[in-house]
Design a protein around this motif. Structure first.
Motif, PDB file in Angstrom:
ATOM      1  N   LYS A  58       0.870  -1.171   0.000  1.00  0.00           N
ATOM      2  CA  LYS A  58       0.000   0.000   0.000  1.00  0.00           C
ATOM      3  C   LYS A  58       0.905   1.219   0.000  1.00  0.00           C
ATOM      4  N   GLY A  60       1.137   5.120   0.754  1.00  0.00           N
ATOM      5  CA  GLY A  60       0.436   6.176   1.476  1.00  0.00           C
ATOM      6  C   GLY A  60      -0.866   5.667   2.056  1.00  0.00           C
ATOM      7  N   ASP A  61      -1.939   6.396   1.804  1.00  0.00           N
ATOM      8  CA  ASP A  61      -3.262   6.003   2.288  1.00  0.00           C
ATOM      9  C   ASP A  61      -4.058   5.242   1.233  1.00  0.00           C
TER      10      ASP A  61
END
Length: 145
Positions: A58, A60-61
């Motif tokens: 993943k 970042g967000d």
């Protein structure tokens, strides 16, 4: 050409060479500084095991994405900065099964990127999936460079 005009021509030529050299020397530090500017945050992952590894990553967000890496393979993630020397990139999160015996033992690792001039693995931080030294039934993900 008289002796005095020959001498004056040599002096003018010498002054031109010196002036040209000073101009180039004045530009050299700026050019050298631009060559050292960091434009990317780079991280690479290698598979130093003999196992095919399925993992999730993943950035970042963002959403988790399933990935696959074969033995001996390598992947690179480079984030281009908005401005030179920004040195700020979204984190890369990795989730993988560390148990090589077929049971499940999920590990998480946050990978740090290295600020770099270019976007190659030679310039970034390198992490490797590798067997643990004391127990080859487990796989770790560690920074190796």
């Amino acid at each position: 050409m008289t002796k005095s005009s020959f001498h004056a021509a040599h002096i003018r030529a010498a002054l031109f060479v010196v002036a040209s050299g000073l101009g180039a020397a004045a530009l050299w530090p700026a050019a050298a500084g631009a060559a050292d500017e960091k434009h990317y945050g780079v991280v690479c992952v290698r598979n130093n095991t003999k196992a095919n590894i399925t993992y999730m990553r993943k950035v970042g967000d963002g959403a988790w994405q399933t990935r696959f890496i074969e033995p001996g393979a390598e992947w690179r993630m480079a984030h281009r900065y908005d401005r030179a020397n920004e040195n700020s990139s979204p984190k890369v999160h990795v989730r993988y099964d560390a148990d090589a015996t077929g049971r499940k033992f999920t590990q998480f690792k946050d990978l740090e990127r290295r600020a770099a001039v270019g976007d190659s693995c030679q310039e970034g931080y390198v992490y490797a999936f590798q067997y643990e030294a004391r127990n080859r039934n487990f796989i770790s993900l560690e920074r190796v460079r």
